[in-house]
Design an enzyme around this catalytic site. Structure first.
Site, PDB file in Angstrom:
ATOM      1  N   LYS B  78       0.850  -1.193   0.000  1.00 13.39           N
ATOM      2  CA  LYS B  78       0.000   0.000   0.000  1.00 13.39           C
ATOM      3  C   LYS B  78       0.883   1.238   0.000  1.00 13.39           C
ATOM      4  CE  LYS B  78      -3.952   2.032   2.508  1.00 13.39           C
ATOM      5  NZ  LYS B  78      -4.868   1.911   3.658  1.00 13.39           N
ATOM      6  N   SER B 158      -9.923   2.183   2.628  1.00 17.74           N
ATOM      7  CA  SER B 158      -8.978   2.880   1.782  1.00 17.74           C
ATOM      8  C   SER B 158      -7.989   1.971   1.046  1.00 17.74           C
ATOM      9  CB  SER B 158      -8.176   3.867   2.623  1.00 17.74           C
ATOM     10  OG  SER B 158      -7.364   3.192   3.554  1.00 17.74           O
ATOM     11  N   SER B 182     -10.444  -0.018   6.822  1.00 21.97           N
ATOM     12  CA  SER B 182      -9.775   0.138   5.525  1.00 21.97           C
ATOM     13  C   SER B 182      -9.090  -1.110   4.979  1.00 21.97           C
ATOM     14  CB  SER B 182      -8.740   1.259   5.599  1.00 21.97           C
ATOM     15  OG  SER B 182      -9.361   2.513   5.513  1.00 21.97           O
TER      16      SER B 182
END
Lengths: 95, 491
Positions: B78, B158, B182
């Site tokens: 990420k 997210s 997330s």
């Protein structure tokens, strides 16, 4: 409505975020909606409840007060938009 | 989709160990897949050259008998984890061109275990969002489609790029971070497994901070066992994060015994929320039945403050965010917009560099922390947070784990809910309470909606008892036997 255009301008100034005046009205409405929704917490009685400081019950560890890192200003300033001689440069602050 | 990209981590690990494939071959297949999946926009930065270099080094280590627990496995990172020398953006304009001169602890742990970096995955800006639509680098497309409907859907957020990359078979696994859901919500939306460990289990050092009392890194992959393998490598005490907890990291795979006989699974009655789709409730009931058939006992529990979790979260997380994001001032890294004075430079930089949702949260955070409101909002929220954590503590006196749906709906359309922040926030109604209490949780794909989209079930555990979470999740996964694949699969 809990916040108006002037309050938005004031918070934006505190947060150092430039907000176009044209967006002030719309932002005031958005923030008010969120704050009104958050307001439901006030119906809860929290008298005597300890506010949470950490989800894990632990004492923050102490470390020795010693220099353990550093000595490479070039690496530290490598990502700066402007840097000279190992320092960050900014617009003039003191007249 | 090649045979190599459709492997699980367990499968790839076995083939690598037997010498039937090399990390170089496995990595090359994934590099092709990452390229083929570009229309989904799952990656902000691809690192094919670095990947090949890391794969070659991995093959050399293996030949020398030095294989780590992620040896040779290509993964997505990420783009919230700082990676030395590799662009790190947090999907924000304000971090333009930022190449960290250090490595985050979690990514460092993974490279030390032998993992290979395919690239940095897309996310909501500063991890603030539940759709991945707030990214400065554009939204990510979910590889799934509703049956008979080709309109693009969000992957959730997210960690939407990570979820998409794993679901579309571009990566064997990926890292995520979870502040209010997330990892778990995008895992549910994309039909994969996502695990948020206990707060303090993984070091936050080198992860771009959103809300420090909530942020926690975790793995995303296509099976429960795969996430167990990844977490073991990611987790561990780190002196550089003062909230990292110094406890041993167990072998999570070994905990997956398949035996849940006699275990008590809590079913919180407050999670039957208004407006929840009927099919989600049905899946939840099915999940209860699966665990009962495996010998566990379902116990109704009450988490009475559940409905206050979201408003509490939307005070605490923006408050912490407004403080954390004060560092982006155009002086030390990233974007700088000129101004006649220092203050004007700050304001111009932050006005241009932060997107709409980030600005909204910085402003809310600034407001609730400002003089005269601190007690009414921030301290109130911290007290309610104590009550929410207390609900869980009480429930765990009676049960070993808790079963809930992961999200109140399947994936929605790109662009939907964008004009109504609160509707967007409601996505996290089932994930936020455990975040506030710092508890571990996992989402596993458990079925399909009537429209053919994946739906997730969430299991929550006691603090630092990820082993029970993995054990029960493994049983649920076996019962659900989720085999469906998304419409888009990479080369």
């Amino acid at each position: 409505m809990s916040v108006d255009k002037e309050t938005v301008a004031k918070i934006a100034r505190l947060a150092r975020v430039r907000v176009d005046e044209s967006r002030g009205e719309a932002l005031a409405k958005e923030l008010s909606n969120i704050l009104d929704w958050i307001e439901q917490l006030s119906e809860l009685d929290t008298e005597g409840v300890e506010p949470m400081t950490s989800v894990v019950s632990m004492t923050l560890p102490l470390r020795d007060d010693a220099v353990t890192d550093g000595g490479y200003p070039d690496r530290v300033t490598a990502n700066a938009p402007e840097a000279t001689h190992g320092f960050y440069t900014v617009p003039k602050v003191v007249e | 989709m090649s045979e190599l990209t459709n492997l699980t981590i367990v499968g790839a690990r076995d083939l690598l160990a037997k010498g039937e494939i090399s990390s170089k071959e496995l990595t090359e297949a994934h590099i092709v897949a990452v390229e083929a999946a570009r229309p989904l926009n799952a990656f902000i930065t691809e690192t094919p050259e670095k990947a090949l270099e890391m794969a070659r080094a991995s093959d050399t280590r293996r030949a020398a008998g030095e294989a780590g627990i992620l040896e040779g496995l290509p993964i997505g990172m990420k783009d919230l984890f700082c990676t030395e020398g590799v662009l790190t953006t947090a999907a924000s304009h304000i971090l333009d061109g930022f190449h960290p001169t250090y490595e985050s602890t979690v990514s460092r742990n993974m490279w030390d275990a032998g993992a290979v970096l395919l690239g940095k995955t897309n996310l909501d800006e500063f991890a603030m969002g539940s759709s991945n639509m707030t990214s400065f680098y554009g939204g990510v497309e979910n590889p799934w489609r509703r049956s008979g409907d080709n309109r693009p859907l969000v992957p959730g957020g997210s960690s939407g790029g990570s979820a998409t990359a794993v679901a579309a078979r571009c990566a064997l696994g990926a890292t995520g971070t979870d502040t209010g859901g997330s990892i778990r919500q995008p895992a549910a939306f994309c039909g994969i497994v996502g695990m948020k460990p206990t707060y303090g289990r993984c070091s936050r050092w080198g992860i771009v901070a959103f809300a420090s009392s909530l942020d926690q890194a975790g793995p995303m992959a296509r099976s429960v066992q795969d996430t167990a393998i990844l977490l073991r490598a990611m987790a561990g005490y780190d002196a550089k994060d003062s909230t990292s907890v110094n406890v041993a990291v167990p072998d999570y795979e070994a905990a997956m015994t398949g035996d849940v006989k006699g275990m008590k699974i809590g079913i919180p009655k407050e999670y039957r929320v208004d407006g929840m789709a009927g099919e989600i409730d049905q899946l939840w009931q099915q999940g209860i039945k699966w665990l009962e058939e495996a010998g566990a006992e379902a116990v109704e529990i009450s988490l009475p403050h559940t409905r206050y979790a979201l408003p509490t979260y939307y005070i605490i997380s923006p408050a912490e965010a407004s403080s954390n994001l004060a560092r982006y001032d155009g002086v030390r890294y990233g974007l700088r917009e000129e101004g006649a004075t220092l203050d004007q430079m700050y304001e111009a930089t932050r006005g241009k560099g932060f997107g709409a949702e980030v600005q909204r949260r910085v402003l809310i955070g600034t407001y609730v922390l400002s003089a005269g409101y601190y007690d009414a909002y921030y301290n109130k929220a911290r007290k309610v947070r104590s009550l929410i954590a207390g609900d869980f503590a009480k429930a765990y006196e009676k049960v070993d784990a808790i079963l809930t749906p992961t999200a109140p709906s399947p994936a929605f359309g790109m662009g939907d809910k964008m004009d109504d922040p609160i509707a967007m926030y409601l996505n996290d109604v089932f994930t936020v309470p455990a975040s506030l209490a710092g508890l571990p949780g996992i989402s596993i794909p458990a079925g399909l909606s009537a429209e053919g989209l994946p739906l997730g079930l969430q299991l929550l555990g006691k603090a630092f008892d990820e082993e029970t979470v993995f054990k029960v999740a493994g049983v649920l996964e076996a019962a659900a036997a989720f085999e469906a694949k998304p419409a888009f699969l990479a080369a």
